[in-house]
Design a protein around this motif. Structure first.
Motif, PDB file in Angstrom:
ATOM      1  N   ARG A  17       0.840  -1.190   0.000  1.00  0.00           N
ATOM      2  CA  ARG A  17       0.000   0.000   0.000  1.00  0.00           C
ATOM      3  C   ARG A  17       0.875   1.238   0.000  1.00  0.00           C
ATOM      4  O   ARG A  17       2.045   1.183   0.319  1.00  0.00           O
ATOM      5  N   ALA A  18       0.244   2.357  -0.335  1.00  0.00           N
ATOM      6  CA  ALA A  18       0.945   3.629  -0.220  1.00  0.00           C
ATOM      7  C   ALA A  18       1.190   3.917   1.265  1.00  0.00           C
ATOM      8  O   ALA A  18       0.440   3.444   2.121  1.00  0.00           O
ATOM      9  N   PRO A  19       2.240   4.655   1.602  1.00  0.00           N
ATOM     10  CA  PRO A  19       2.513   4.967   3.001  1.00  0.00           C
ATOM     11  C   PRO A  19       1.301   5.613   3.659  1.00  0.00           C
ATOM     12  O   PRO A  19       0.670   6.514   3.106  1.00  0.00           O
ATOM     13  N   ALA A  20       0.972   5.116   4.854  1.00  0.00           N
ATOM     14  CA  ALA A  20      -0.187   5.631   5.581  1.00  0.00           C
ATOM     15  C   ALA A  20       0.189   6.884   6.356  1.00  0.00           C
ATOM     16  O   ALA A  20       1.321   7.040   6.803  1.00  0.00           O
ATOM     17  N   VAL A  21      -0.794   7.764   6.513  1.00  0.00           N
ATOM     18  CA  VAL A  21      -0.596   8.996   7.264  1.00  0.00           C
ATOM     19  C   VAL A  21      -1.596   9.009   8.419  1.00  0.00           C
ATOM     20  O   VAL A  21      -2.805   8.839   8.193  1.00  0.00           O
ATOM     21  N   PRO A  22      -1.136   9.168   9.668  1.00  0.00           N
ATOM     22  CA  PRO A  22      -2.066   9.226  10.791  1.00  0.00           C
ATOM     23  C   PRO A  22      -3.106  10.319  10.588  1.00  0.00           C
ATOM     24  O   PRO A  22      -2.812  11.408  10.117  1.00  0.00           O
ATOM     25  N   ALA A  23      -4.364  10.010  11.001  1.00  0.00           N
ATOM     26  CA  ALA A  23      -5.479  10.887  10.668  1.00  0.00           C
ATOM     27  C   ALA A  23      -5.918  11.809  11.794  1.00  0.00           C
ATOM     28  O   ALA A  23      -6.714  12.700  11.575  1.00  0.00           O
ATOM     29  N   SER A  24      -5.443  11.602  13.007  1.00  0.00           N
ATOM     30  CA  SER A  24      -5.904  12.389  14.153  1.00  0.00           C
ATOM     31  C   SER A  24      -4.750  12.578  15.122  1.00  0.00           C
ATOM     32  O   SER A  24      -3.729  11.883  15.026  1.00  0.00           O
ATOM     33  N   PRO A  25      -4.876  13.508  16.076  1.00  0.00           N
ATOM     34  CA  PRO A  25      -3.802  13.669  17.075  1.00  0.00           C
ATOM     35  C   PRO A  25      -3.531  12.390  17.853  1.00  0.00           C
ATOM     36  O   PRO A  25      -2.370  12.064  18.132  1.00  0.00           O
ATOM     37  N   GLN A  27      -3.980   9.312  16.771  1.00  0.00           N
ATOM     38  CA  GLN A  27      -3.300   8.359  15.909  1.00  0.00           C
ATOM     39  C   GLN A  27      -1.860   8.780  15.643  1.00  0.00           C
ATOM     40  O   GLN A  27      -0.963   7.944  15.561  1.00  0.00           O
ATOM     41  N   ARG A  28      -1.617  10.081  15.534  1.00  0.00           N
ATOM     42  CA  ARG A  28      -0.233  10.542  15.363  1.00  0.00           C
ATOM     43  C   ARG A  28       0.609  10.173  16.571  1.00  0.00           C
ATOM     44  O   ARG A  28       1.744   9.708  16.434  1.00  0.00           O
ATOM     45  N   ALA A  29       0.051  10.379  17.768  1.00  0.00           N
ATOM     46  CA  ALA A  29       0.789  10.037  18.983  1.00  0.00           C
ATOM     47  C   ALA A  29       1.028   8.537  19.064  1.00  0.00           C
ATOM     48  O   ALA A  29       2.116   8.078  19.441  1.00  0.00           O
ATOM     49  N   ARG A  81       4.739  18.425  26.700  1.00  0.00           N
ATOM     50  CA  ARG A  81       4.098  19.716  26.977  1.00  0.00           C
ATOM     51  C   ARG A  81       3.380  20.248  25.737  1.00  0.00           C
ATOM     52  O   ARG A  81       2.315  20.866  25.834  1.00  0.00           O
ATOM     53  N   ALA A  82       3.954  19.985  24.569  1.00  0.00           N
ATOM     54  CA  ALA A  82       3.384  20.514  23.321  1.00  0.00           C
ATOM     55  C   ALA A  82       2.245  19.664  22.779  1.00  0.00           C
ATOM     56  O   ALA A  82       1.372  20.173  22.088  1.00  0.00           O
ATOM     57  N   GLU A  83       2.250  18.366  23.092  1.00  0.00           N
ATOM     58  CA  GLU A  83       1.266  17.446  22.523  1.00  0.00           C
ATOM     59  C   GLU A  83       0.490  16.758  23.637  1.00  0.00           C
ATOM     60  O   GLU A  83       1.013  15.867  24.304  1.00  0.00           O
ATOM     61  N   PRO A  84      -0.768  17.125  23.856  1.00  0.00           N
ATOM     62  CA  PRO A  84      -1.553  16.504  24.924  1.00  0.00           C
ATOM     63  C   PRO A  84      -1.661  14.987  24.806  1.00  0.00           C
ATOM     64  O   PRO A  84      -1.824  14.298  25.809  1.00  0.00           O
ATOM     65  N   TRP A  85      -1.578  14.473  23.579  1.00  0.00           N
ATOM     66  CA  TRP A  85      -1.697  13.030  23.391  1.00  0.00           C
ATOM     67  C   TRP A  85      -0.344  12.314  23.366  1.00  0.00           C
ATOM     68  O   TRP A  85      -0.275  11.118  23.051  1.00  0.00           O
ATOM     69  N   HIS A  86       0.732  13.002  23.689  1.00  0.00           N
ATOM     70  CA  HIS A  86       2.033  12.333  23.715  1.00  0.00           C
ATOM     71  C   HIS A  86       1.959  11.129  24.651  1.00  0.00           C
ATOM     72  O   HIS A  86       1.421  11.207  25.758  1.00  0.00           O
ATOM     73  N   LEU A  87       2.514   9.989  24.177  1.00  0.00           N
ATOM     74  CA  LEU A  87       2.415   8.736  24.927  1.00  0.00           C
ATOM     75  C   LEU A  87       3.778   8.266  25.415  1.00  0.00           C
ATOM     76  O   LEU A  87       4.782   8.391  24.700  1.00  0.00           O
ATOM     77  N   THR A 165      -8.465   3.483  18.339  1.00  0.00           N
ATOM     78  CA  THR A 165      -7.422   3.917  17.407  1.00  0.00           C
ATOM     79  C   THR A 165      -6.297   2.894  17.386  1.00  0.00           C
ATOM     80  O   THR A 165      -5.863   2.404  18.433  1.00  0.00           O
ATOM     81  N   SER A 166      -5.796   2.565  16.200  1.00  0.00           N
ATOM     82  CA  SER A 166      -4.740   1.558  16.088  1.00  0.00           C
ATOM     83  C   SER A 166      -3.630   2.038  15.159  1.00  0.00           C
ATOM     84  O   SER A 166      -3.822   2.924  14.323  1.00  0.00           O
ATOM     85  N   TRP A 167      -2.458   1.421  15.319  1.00  0.00           N
ATOM     86  CA  TRP A 167      -1.335   1.660  14.412  1.00  0.00           C
ATOM     87  C   TRP A 167      -0.427   0.441  14.440  1.00  0.00           C
ATOM     88  O   TRP A 167      -0.259  -0.202  15.470  1.00  0.00           O
ATOM     89  N   CYS A 168       0.152   0.130  13.274  1.00  0.00           N
ATOM     90  CA  CYS A 168       1.018  -1.043  13.142  1.00  0.00           C
ATOM     91  C   CYS A 168       2.339  -0.650  12.482  1.00  0.00           C
ATOM     92  O   CYS A 168       2.382   0.270  11.662  1.00  0.00           O
ATOM     93  N   ALA A 169       3.385  -1.369  12.843  1.00  0.00           N
ATOM     94  CA  ALA A 169       4.675  -1.266  12.156  1.00  0.00           C
ATOM     95  C   ALA A 169       5.123  -2.674  11.818  1.00  0.00           C
ATOM     96  O   ALA A 169       4.961  -3.595  12.627  1.00  0.00           O
ATOM     97  N   LEU A 170       5.669  -2.863  10.631  1.00  0.00           N
ATOM     98  CA  LEU A 170       6.062  -4.189  10.166  1.00  0.00           C
ATOM     99  C   LEU A 170       7.439  -4.105   9.520  1.00  0.00           C
ATOM    100  O   LEU A 170       7.640  -3.322   8.594  1.00  0.00           O
TER     101      LEU A 170
END
Length: 200
Positions: A17-25, A27-29, A81-87, A165-170
């Motif tokens: 597939r084409a590279p995926a781009v996270p769709a929400s804060p 999912q980005r986190a 501090r900059a990203e409320p969803w930082h994990l 929300t999900s994310w995978c790396a392979l």
């Protein structure tokens, strides 16, 4: 626990597939956390056991335990501090004994303070025609997998948040480079669902 690198249950090759781009804060986190976890696990090399991580929002963790700041880098603190969803990921030690990954995941549960979870596992990928010819006997299937010329070893990292929300790396062993890791929200749907169920 069965060694995930030799588990005689192959996975079909993932779709290109084409590279995926996270769709929400969120999912980005999560994508950032899964990427960091996969790189961390990759640094230890291949033929590794299943590893499990709790994911917590860094800001909330710092509020609950201010001393955590002493364990985090200046860069991480600034990002939190900059990203409320930082994990922040916390590896879980002393996992319960289990016959396989499915049994392990079924035995996991998380307190409300945990915002998500991530799992890394190694699997053997075969093309569909090779998978169809695999013997039914477990010992014969394992020998078939390990000796098949078209086998590909992969490391999968899957992260899920409580809101689904999900994310995978392979990463494939044949392309073992940080810039060759595939990313997307649903690269391994069955495993995503199993990890999501631990947060129910």
């Amino acid at each position: 626990m069965t060694d995930p690198a030799t588990n005689p249950s192959p996975m079909p090759a993932p779709e290109q597939r084409a590279p995926a781009v996270p769709a929400s804060p969120q999912q980005r986190a999560l994508a950032d956390a899964v990427r960091e976890i996969e790189h961390h696990v990759a640094a230890a090399g291949w033929d590794a056991p299943v590893r499990v991580f709790a994911l917590v929002r860094t800001q909330a963790a710092l509020e609950a335990s201010p001393s955590l700041a002493d364990q985090l880098s200046t860069q991480v603190l600034a990002a939190a501090r900059a990203e409320p969803w930082h994990l922040t990921s916390i590896e879980q030690e002393g996992l319960p004994a289990a016959e396989d990954l499915e049994s392990l995941l079924a035995a996991l549960s998380w307190p409300a303070t945990v915002d998500g979870t991530a799992v890394t596992v190694e699997r053997v990928v075969l093309p569909p025609h090779a998978e169809a010819a695999m013997p039914q006997d477990p010992d014969a299937a394992l020998a078939y997998l390990m000796g098949h010329p078209e086998r590909t070893d992969v490391r999968i990292a899957v992260g899920v948040l409580r809101d689904g929300t999900s994310w995978c790396a392979l990463r494939a062993r044949t392309n073992d480079s940080d810039d060759e890791v595939g990313h997307g929200p649903d690269l391994v749907p069955g495993l995503v669902q199993a990890v999501r169920a631990t947060l129910a």
